[in-house]
Design a protein around this motif. Structure first.
Motif, PDB file in Angstrom:
ATOM      1  N   TYR A 147     -19.587 -59.567 -23.740  1.00 47.90           N
ATOM      2  CA  TYR A 147     -18.274 -59.297 -23.161  1.00 47.90           C
ATOM      3  C   TYR A 147     -17.121 -59.680 -24.093  1.00 47.90           C
ATOM      4  N   ILE A 148     -17.232 -60.819 -24.768  1.00 48.84           N
ATOM      5  CA  ILE A 148     -16.088 -61.279 -25.562  1.00 48.84           C
ATOM      6  C   ILE A 148     -15.814 -60.373 -26.764  1.00 48.84           C
ATOM      7  N   GLY A 149     -16.749 -59.468 -27.034  1.00 50.58           N
ATOM      8  CA  GLY A 149     -16.531 -58.541 -28.136  1.00 50.58           C
ATOM      9  C   GLY A 149     -15.559 -57.427 -27.826  1.00 50.58           C
ATOM     10  N   PHE A 150     -15.278 -57.182 -26.523  1.00 48.41           N
ATOM     11  CA  PHE A 150     -14.421 -56.037 -26.219  1.00 48.41           C
ATOM     12  C   PHE A 150     -13.400 -56.255 -25.095  1.00 48.41           C
ATOM     13  N   VAL A 151     -13.453 -57.387 -24.388  1.00 46.40           N
ATOM     14  CA  VAL A 151     -12.525 -57.553 -23.268  1.00 46.40           C
ATOM     15  C   VAL A 151     -11.060 -57.513 -23.729  1.00 46.40           C
ATOM     16  N   ASP A 152     -10.795 -58.027 -24.943  1.00 47.93           N
ATOM     17  CA  ASP A 152      -9.419 -58.010 -25.430  1.00 47.93           C
ATOM     18  C   ASP A 152      -8.962 -56.615 -25.846  1.00 47.93           C
ATOM     19  N   LYS A 153      -9.907 -55.676 -25.932  1.00 44.83           N
ATOM     20  CA  LYS A 153      -9.563 -54.280 -26.246  1.00 44.83           C
ATOM     21  C   LYS A 153      -9.300 -53.481 -24.976  1.00 44.83           C
ATOM     22  N   ILE A 154      -9.751 -54.001 -23.839  1.00 47.91           N
ATOM     23  CA  ILE A 154      -9.547 -53.332 -22.554  1.00 47.91           C
ATOM     24  C   ILE A 154      -8.384 -53.942 -21.792  1.00 47.91           C
ATOM     25  N   PHE A 155      -8.321 -55.280 -21.791  1.00 52.60           N
ATOM     26  CA  PHE A 155      -7.278 -55.982 -21.053  1.00 52.60           C
ATOM     27  C   PHE A 155      -6.286 -56.617 -22.015  1.00 52.60           C
ATOM     28  N   GLN A 156      -5.068 -56.785 -21.550  1.00 53.04           N
ATOM     29  CA  GLN A 156      -4.014 -57.371 -22.379  1.00 53.04           C
ATOM     30  C   GLN A 156      -4.131 -58.894 -22.401  1.00 53.04           C
ATOM     31  N   GLU A 157      -3.890 -59.475 -23.573  1.00 51.58           N
ATOM     32  CA  GLU A 157      -3.921 -60.931 -23.681  1.00 51.58           C
ATOM     33  C   GLU A 157      -2.798 -61.554 -22.859  1.00 51.58           C
ATOM     34  N   PHE A 158      -3.100 -62.702 -22.243  1.00 50.43           N
ATOM     35  CA  PHE A 158      -2.132 -63.395 -21.395  1.00 50.43           C
ATOM     36  C   PHE A 158      -1.505 -64.536 -22.194  1.00 50.43           C
ATOM     37  N   VAL A 159      -0.561 -64.181 -23.051  1.00 48.26           N
ATOM     38  CA  VAL A 159       0.135 -65.178 -23.867  1.00 48.26           C
ATOM     39  C   VAL A 159       1.302 -65.719 -23.056  1.00 48.26           C
ATOM     40  N   THR A 160       1.297 -67.026 -22.816  1.00 48.31           N
ATOM     41  CA  THR A 160       2.287 -67.605 -21.913  1.00 48.31           C
ATOM     42  C   THR A 160       2.540 -69.063 -22.276  1.00 48.31           C
ATOM     43  N   ASP A 161       3.239 -69.756 -21.403  1.00 46.79           N
ATOM     44  CA  ASP A 161       3.507 -71.174 -21.578  1.00 46.79           C
ATOM     45  C   ASP A 161       2.185 -71.952 -21.595  1.00 46.79           C
ATOM     46  N   PRO A 162       2.046 -72.998 -22.452  1.00 49.03           N
ATOM     47  CA  PRO A 162       0.785 -73.742 -22.545  1.00 49.03           C
ATOM     48  C   PRO A 162       0.306 -74.317 -21.215  1.00 49.03           C
ATOM     49  N   ILE A 163       1.237 -74.776 -20.381  1.00 46.03           N
ATOM     50  CA  ILE A 163       0.844 -75.350 -19.088  1.00 46.03           C
ATOM     51  C   ILE A 163       0.253 -74.269 -18.189  1.00 46.03           C
ATOM     52  N   VAL A 164       0.912 -73.116 -18.142  1.00 49.79           N
ATOM     53  CA  VAL A 164       0.403 -71.997 -17.329  1.00 49.79           C
ATOM     54  C   VAL A 164      -0.953 -71.543 -17.853  1.00 49.79           C
ATOM     55  N   ALA A 165      -1.084 -71.468 -19.187  1.00 53.53           N
ATOM     56  CA  ALA A 165      -2.347 -71.054 -19.786  1.00 53.53           C
ATOM     57  C   ALA A 165      -3.459 -72.063 -19.478  1.00 53.53           C
ATOM     58  N   THR A 166      -3.117 -73.347 -19.500  1.00 54.69           N
ATOM     59  CA  THR A 166      -4.090 -74.400 -19.198  1.00 54.69           C
ATOM     60  C   THR A 166      -4.628 -74.253 -17.787  1.00 54.69           C
ATOM     61  N   ILE A 167      -3.727 -74.057 -16.829  1.00 55.74           N
ATOM     62  CA  ILE A 167      -4.137 -73.924 -15.424  1.00 55.74           C
ATOM     63  C   ILE A 167      -4.916 -72.638 -15.210  1.00 55.74           C
ATOM     64  N   THR A 168      -4.386 -71.526 -15.746  1.00 62.70           N
ATOM     65  CA  THR A 168      -5.032 -70.222 -15.560  1.00 62.70           C
ATOM     66  C   THR A 168      -6.429 -70.202 -16.179  1.00 62.70           C
ATOM     67  N   GLY A 169      -6.526 -70.693 -17.420  1.00 58.21           N
ATOM     68  CA  GLY A 169      -7.822 -70.722 -18.091  1.00 58.21           C
ATOM     69  C   GLY A 169      -8.810 -71.611 -17.374  1.00 58.21           C
ATOM     70  N   GLY A 170      -8.373 -72.782 -16.930  1.00 56.69           N
ATOM     71  CA  GLY A 170      -9.255 -73.692 -16.224  1.00 56.69           C
ATOM     72  C   GLY A 170      -9.775 -73.104 -14.922  1.00 56.69           C
ATOM     73  N   VAL A 171      -8.888 -72.445 -14.174  1.00 47.51           N
ATOM     74  CA  VAL A 171      -9.282 -71.822 -12.905  1.00 47.51           C
ATOM     75  C   VAL A 171     -10.275 -70.686 -13.142  1.00 47.51           C
ATOM     76  N   MET A 172      -9.979 -69.824 -14.132  1.00 43.67           N
ATOM     77  CA  MET A 172     -10.863 -68.687 -14.404  1.00 43.67           C
ATOM     78  C   MET A 172     -12.249 -69.148 -14.842  1.00 43.67           C
ATOM     79  N   LEU A 173     -12.298 -70.096 -15.772  1.00 41.22           N
ATOM     80  CA  LEU A 173     -13.592 -70.580 -16.252  1.00 41.22           C
ATOM     81  C   LEU A 173     -14.336 -71.360 -15.163  1.00 41.22           C
ATOM     82  N   GLY A 174     -13.591 -72.074 -14.317  1.00 39.47           N
ATOM     83  CA  GLY A 174     -14.214 -72.796 -13.215  1.00 39.47           C
ATOM     84  C   GLY A 174     -14.838 -71.858 -12.205  1.00 39.47           C
ATOM     85  N   ILE A 175     -14.117 -70.782 -11.868  1.00 43.42           N
ATOM     86  CA  ILE A 175     -14.656 -69.775 -10.940  1.00 43.42           C
ATOM     87  C   ILE A 175     -15.908 -69.139 -11.535  1.00 43.42           C
ATOM     88  N   ALA A 176     -15.827 -68.775 -12.809  1.00 42.89           N
ATOM     89  CA  ALA A 176     -16.964 -68.135 -13.475  1.00 42.89           C
ATOM     90  C   ALA A 176     -18.180 -69.050 -13.497  1.00 42.89           C
TER      91      ALA A 176
END
Length: 283
Positions: A95-124
């Motif tokens: 998956y990591i070979g092509f997801v960035d070619k299908i979906f747009q990167e979520f470049v944002t504030d570090p705090i927002v990225a920290t929370i978003t990334g943690g939630v997504m990886l935790g759910i997964a």
């Protein structure tokens, strides 16, 4: 025939959930963590660090890291579990070979990225672990160390992930390392929520002379089961009945208030339960 069909459906369902979980993990890894210069954990984190330092392809690193572990584990462990771990890890690598070619990167504030990334990886991670399968070669190594060296899986992961994230100081500042550690903490908490749920249950043990009244309250008002355990009060060498039950947080509050209203010398001991199985506790 029906049993075989039922088992086949369970396997298909398990594989589908692994596919979904690892797609979410790959999106969190590529589109959130990597895009915002945060470091992941596990072999993915090692691949990310090597990619930042020497520009080595992330997928190539993941493949090179997993091959010796899976060959060793295939000869040492239950092959069914190794298959699921290999399938799970393989789908993440794919998956990591092509997801960035299908979906747009979520470049944002570090705090927002920290929370978003943690939630997504935790759910997964929660989705995959809920299927009772190892989510990668790191888990197999952790199980081996637990069985052979007495090192808990949690201790292994904490040491490994702290070392991986700390090594990122070679290419980023301390602030982002702290954000990565917070992201890892959020991930672990979300994983627990996905697996166990948000409702907490408590094991309550009560020593009281009024055990029949308390039992009646638990059975009728809280509609929970009660277990009697014969005990001994060592202060006066007197036999007493120990009541044991499992209640939710709301029910615990009601039970405490009722015991206080009795106004006797009841002794109450409460511990949090890590999880429950049984239709009585299905919300």
């Amino acid at each position: 025939m029906d049993t075989k069909r039922g088992n086949d459906l369970k396997i298909v369902k398990k594989l589908i959930w692994i596919l979904i979980g690892q797609l979410i993990a790959a999106c969190g890894f590529n589109l959130v963590l990597s895009a915002n210069h945060l470091v992941a954990t596990g072999f993915g984190g090692i691949a990310m660090v090597l990619n930042h330092i020497w520009g080595i392809n992330v997928q190539l690193v993941l493949i090179l890291l997993c091959i010796p572990v899976f060959v060793w584990s295939f000869l040492s462990y239950d092959r069914k579990q190794v298959f699921y771990a290999a399938f799970s890890y393989g789908m993440f690598t794919f998956y990591i070979g092509f997801v960035d070619k299908i979906f747009q990167e979520f470049v944002t504030d570090p705090i927002v990225a920290t929370i978003t990334g943690g939630v997504m990886l935790g759910i997964a991670q929660g989705i995959i672990l809920k299927q009772a399968v190892a989510n990668g070669p790191e888990s197999i190594v952790g199980i081996y160390l637990k069985d052979k060296k007495g090192i808990t899986v949690g201790t292994f992961f904490m040491a490994m992930n702290t070392l991986i994230i700390s090594s990122s100081i070679l290419f980023q500042d301390v602030t982002l390392i702290i954000y990565s550690l917070i992201c890892n903490f959020i991930c672990s908490k979300v994983t627990d929520i996905v697996i166990i749920g948000t409702e907490k249950y408590y094991i309550v043990r009560i020593m009281s002379d009024n055990y029949l009244d308390i039992t009646g309250f638990i059975s009728k008002e809280l509609t929970r089961g009660v277990t009697f355990i014969q005990g001994m009060d060592t202060s006066n060498v007197k036999k007493k009945m120990l009541i044991e039950t499992v209640v939710s947080k709301r029910e615990l509050i009601r039970l405490k208030e009722y015991i206080k209203s009795i106004n006797d010398d009841s002794f109450v001991y409460v511990t949090e339960s890590a999880g429950l199985i049984g239709k009585e506790y299905r919300e």
